[in-house]
Design a protein around this motif. Structure first.
Motif, PDB file in Angstrom:
ATOM      1  N   LYS A 268       0.829  -1.203   0.000  1.00 19.77           N
ATOM      2  CA  LYS A 268       0.000   0.000   0.000  1.00 19.77           C
ATOM      3  C   LYS A 268       0.870   1.262   0.000  1.00 19.77           C
ATOM      4  CE  LYS A 268      -4.138  -1.850   0.224  1.00 19.77           C
ATOM      5  NZ  LYS A 268      -5.191  -1.612  -0.819  1.00 19.77           N
ATOM      6  N   LEU A 269       1.986   1.237   0.739  1.00 17.88           N
ATOM      7  CA  LEU A 269       2.891   2.389   0.752  1.00 17.88           C
ATOM      8  C   LEU A 269       3.523   2.600  -0.621  1.00 17.88           C
ATOM      9  CD1 LEU A 269       4.590   1.767   4.208  1.00 17.88           C
ATOM     10  CD2 LEU A 269       3.241   3.781   3.608  1.00 17.88           C
ATOM     11  N   ALA A 270       3.877   1.513  -1.280  1.00 22.34           N
ATOM     12  CA  ALA A 270       4.460   1.624  -2.615  1.00 22.34           C
ATOM     13  C   ALA A 270       3.446   2.183  -3.608  1.00 22.34           C
ATOM     14  CB  ALA A 270       4.965   0.252  -3.075  1.00 22.34           C
ATOM     15  N   GLU A 271       2.199   1.750  -3.492  1.00 27.91           N
ATOM     16  CA  GLU A 271       1.154   2.272  -4.380  1.00 27.91           C
ATOM     17  C   GLU A 271       0.941   3.764  -4.158  1.00 27.91           C
ATOM     18  OE1 GLU A 271      -2.266  -0.069  -3.592  1.00 27.91           O
ATOM     19  OE2 GLU A 271      -1.496  -1.876  -4.575  1.00 27.91           O
ATOM     20  N   ASP A 272       0.977   4.197  -2.906  1.00 33.70           N
ATOM     21  CA  ASP A 272       0.807   5.622  -2.610  1.00 33.70           C
ATOM     22  C   ASP A 272       1.992   6.426  -3.130  1.00 33.70           C
ATOM     23  OD1 ASP A 272      -0.686   7.769  -0.901  1.00 33.70           O
ATOM     24  OD2 ASP A 272       1.409   7.931  -0.276  1.00 33.70           O
ATOM     25  N   ARG A 276       1.864   9.472  -5.884  1.00 33.67           N
ATOM     26  CA  ARG A 276       2.373  10.822  -5.636  1.00 33.67           C
ATOM     27  C   ARG A 276       3.462  11.215  -6.634  1.00 33.67           C
ATOM     28  NH1 ARG A 276       1.165  12.883  -0.454  1.00 33.67           N
ATOM     29  NH2 ARG A 276      -0.029  11.423   0.810  1.00 33.67           N
ATOM     30  N   ASP A 277       4.122  10.233  -7.232  1.00 33.35           N
ATOM     31  CA  ASP A 277       5.222  10.508  -8.163  1.00 33.35           C
ATOM     32  C   ASP A 277       4.644  10.846  -9.535  1.00 33.35           C
ATOM     33  OD1 ASP A 277       7.674  10.788  -9.321  1.00 33.35           O
ATOM     34  OD2 ASP A 277       8.156   8.660  -9.335  1.00 33.35           O
ATOM     35  N   VAL A 278       4.042  12.000  -9.635  1.00 33.60           N
ATOM     36  CA  VAL A 278       3.381  12.414 -10.871  1.00 33.60           C
ATOM     37  C   VAL A 278       4.427  12.696 -11.950  1.00 33.60           C
ATOM     38  CG1 VAL A 278       1.825  14.075 -11.930  1.00 33.60           C
ATOM     39  CG2 VAL A 278       1.517  13.424  -9.531  1.00 33.60           C
ATOM     40  N   GLY A 280       6.888  11.016 -12.857  1.00 29.38           N
ATOM     41  CA  GLY A 280       8.249  10.604 -12.548  1.00 29.38           C
ATOM     42  C   GLY A 280       9.108  11.718 -11.996  1.00 29.38           C
ATOM     43  N   LEU A 281       8.481  12.705 -11.326  1.00 35.97           N
ATOM     44  CA  LEU A 281       9.215  13.870 -10.831  1.00 35.97           C
ATOM     45  C   LEU A 281      10.240  13.465  -9.782  1.00 35.97           C
ATOM     46  CD1 LEU A 281       9.673  16.901 -10.691  1.00 35.97           C
ATOM     47  CD2 LEU A 281       7.775  17.053  -9.061  1.00 35.97           C
ATOM     48  N   ILE A 282       9.874  12.549  -8.878  1.00 35.92           N
ATOM     49  CA  ILE A 282      10.799  12.146  -7.828  1.00 35.92           C
ATOM     50  C   ILE A 282      12.021  11.459  -8.420  1.00 35.92           C
ATOM     51  CG2 ILE A 282      11.060  10.607  -5.824  1.00 35.92           C
ATOM     52  CD1 ILE A 282       8.191  11.145  -5.124  1.00 35.92           C
ATOM     53  N   ALA A 283      11.792  10.580  -9.387  1.00 36.27           N
ATOM     54  CA  ALA A 283      12.919   9.900 -10.020  1.00 36.27           C
ATOM     55  C   ALA A 283      13.830  10.884 -10.736  1.00 36.27           C
ATOM     56  CB  ALA A 283      12.401   8.843 -11.001  1.00 36.27           C
ATOM     57  N   GLU A 284      13.234  11.910 -11.355  1.00 34.29           N
ATOM     58  CA  GLU A 284      14.025  12.915 -12.052  1.00 34.29           C
ATOM     59  C   GLU A 284      14.885  13.714 -11.076  1.00 34.29           C
ATOM     60  OE1 GLU A 284      13.334  16.849 -14.895  1.00 34.29           O
ATOM     61  OE2 GLU A 284      11.700  15.431 -14.519  1.00 34.29           O
ATOM     62  N   LEU A 285      14.299  14.099  -9.933  1.00 32.95           N
ATOM     63  CA  LEU A 285      15.058  14.841  -8.926  1.00 32.95           C
ATOM     64  C   LEU A 285      16.187  13.995  -8.357  1.00 32.95           C
ATOM     65  CD1 LEU A 285      12.161  16.619  -7.011  1.00 32.95           C
ATOM     66  CD2 LEU A 285      13.799  17.652  -8.592  1.00 32.95           C
ATOM     67  N   ARG A 286      15.928  12.711  -8.146  1.00 31.91           N
ATOM     68  CA  ARG A 286      16.972  11.821  -7.638  1.00 31.91           C
ATOM     69  C   ARG A 286      18.098  11.703  -8.652  1.00 31.91           C
ATOM     70  NH1 ARG A 286      13.263   6.869  -5.212  1.00 31.91           N
ATOM     71  NH2 ARG A 286      12.617   7.928  -3.282  1.00 31.91           N
ATOM     72  N   ALA A 287      17.761  11.614  -9.927  1.00 31.05           N
ATOM     73  CA  ALA A 287      18.787  11.516 -10.961  1.00 31.05           C
ATOM     74  C   ALA A 287      19.663  12.770 -10.994  1.00 31.05           C
ATOM     75  CB  ALA A 287      18.146  11.271 -12.335  1.00 31.05           C
ATOM     76  N   GLU A 288      19.030  13.935 -10.818  1.00 24.02           N
ATOM     77  CA  GLU A 288      19.781  15.178 -10.808  1.00 24.02           C
ATOM     78  C   GLU A 288      20.716  15.226  -9.585  1.00 24.02           C
ATOM     79  OE1 GLU A 288      17.081  18.374 -10.927  1.00 24.02           O
ATOM     80  OE2 GLU A 288      16.477  18.066 -13.026  1.00 24.02           O
ATOM     81  N   ASN A 289      20.248  14.754  -8.440  1.00 28.99           N
ATOM     82  CA  ASN A 289      21.090  14.738  -7.255  1.00 28.99           C
ATOM     83  C   ASN A 289      22.272  13.808  -7.435  1.00 28.99           C
ATOM     84  OD1 ASN A 289      19.426  16.522  -5.933  1.00 28.99           O
ATOM     85  ND2 ASN A 289      18.179  14.927  -4.975  1.00 28.99           N
ATOM     86  N   GLU A 290      22.061  12.652  -8.087  1.00 28.14           N
ATOM     87  CA  GLU A 290      23.160  11.723  -8.299  1.00 28.14           C
ATOM     88  C   GLU A 290      24.222  12.312  -9.227  1.00 28.14           C
ATOM     89  OE1 GLU A 290      21.364   8.195  -9.711  1.00 28.14           O
ATOM     90  OE2 GLU A 290      20.503   7.619  -7.780  1.00 28.14           O
TER      91      GLU A 290
END
Length: 291
Positions: A268-272, A276-278, A280-290
């Motif tokens: 359920k946490l993964a689904e939420d 929320r990751d509309v 892929g914004l979170i993945a994009e921010l993580r990629a920029e941080n890396e």
């Protein structure tokens, strides 16, 4: 104070006679939980849990405060419970019932005293400032299994919660909004789950997740707190004694059910998180941080 409506003798005898034939009124098997559903709110740390007809709402909040004098390097974590007439006519605002006291103590032992949260990670400036995390538990509908449902809801809300990020410059502390910095999840050491066993007919019949009617008929109850790896706590709340061999059986059953419930919670946490990751914004921010 209004008293809870007691179960009639006819209904009591019907439930007990059915249990003699290994039959439950709602058709479940003795070791089967009711349908479990977790619904997370728009804000981090808000969750509504449904366990059959039992419904619990939990909200996590955080504020910066001063740590305790004898624990200067740790933050604070408290749990408050509320049982009101919305859940059952047996409860009254401003007056704690015995069931509410037991619920508060069980949650306190199962989650806070077992150090499910790393309170040292809540320290901002030793002896001066720290995070105070508070879990408010509101029972909306009470149809049995309150300890189990409340514990699952609190742990799910803690895993879902995100506190604001902070930076420290000397004695100056800056708290960032969610728009300025990505909020920080809590440091969870383990995921405790309460499993309540109800005993009937001298311990010959054993039920999991009893409904309110089944709770009113039981001879004894026992609450086991487990995580994915081990037994954390045993609470025998009066009633007839339990055989040692039966206790070992209950522990093995609780460990299996605990892993199963934590698996549902993780899903359920993964689904939420995906919801929320509309875009892929979170993945994009993580990629920029890396980079």
């Amino acid at each position: 104070m209004p008293r809870e409506v007691e179960i009639s003798n006819i209904e009591r005898n019907f439930i007990l006679e059915a249990l003699e034939h290994n039959v439950r009124v709602d058709g479940r098997s003795p070791d089967q939980f009711r349908s479990l559903d977790l619904e997370f709110g728009d804000e981090y740390g808000t969750v509504t849990l449904r366990l059959g007809r039992t419904r619990v709402f939990v909200q996590i909040s955080a504020e910066v405060t001063k740590p305790l004098e004898d624990r200067k390097f740790e933050g604070l974590f408290t749990i408050t419970t509320e049982l009101n007439p919305i859940a059952s006519p047996a409860y009254e605002v401003g007056r704690q019932t015995e069931q509410e006291v037991i619920l508060s103590r069980m949650l306190e032992k199962a989650i806070r005293r077992s150090r499910a949260i790393d309170t040292e990670s809540l320290c901002i400036i030793a002896g001066a400032k720290c995070w105070s995390i508070r879990a408010d538990v509101h029972v909306l509908d009470a149809d049995g299994g309150l300890i189990d449902a409340s514990c699952i809801a609190v742990v799910a809300a803690l895993r879902h919660f995100r506190r604001p990020d902070v930076s420290v410059d000397g004695e100056n502390v800056t708290i960032y909004t969610m728009a300025e910095r990505v909020p920080v999840p809590l440091s969870i050491m383990h995921n405790p789950v309460c499993i309540t066993f109800s005993f009937y007919h001298g311990g010959d019949v054993l039920l999991l997740d009893a409904t309110r009617s089944e709770e009113q008929c039981r001879e004894a109850e026992m609450v086991l707190t487990v995580n994915d790896f081990e037994l954390c706590q045993v609470a025998k709340l009066g009633g007839s004694p339990i055989d040692a061999v039966l206790l070992l059986k209950c522990i093995n059953t609780a460990l299996g059910k605990g892993r199963e419930i934590n698996g549902v919670m993780a899903q359920k946490l993964a689904e939420d998180a995906t919801k929320r990751d509309v875009g892929g914004l979170i993945a994009e921010l993580r990629a920029e941080n890396e980079r």
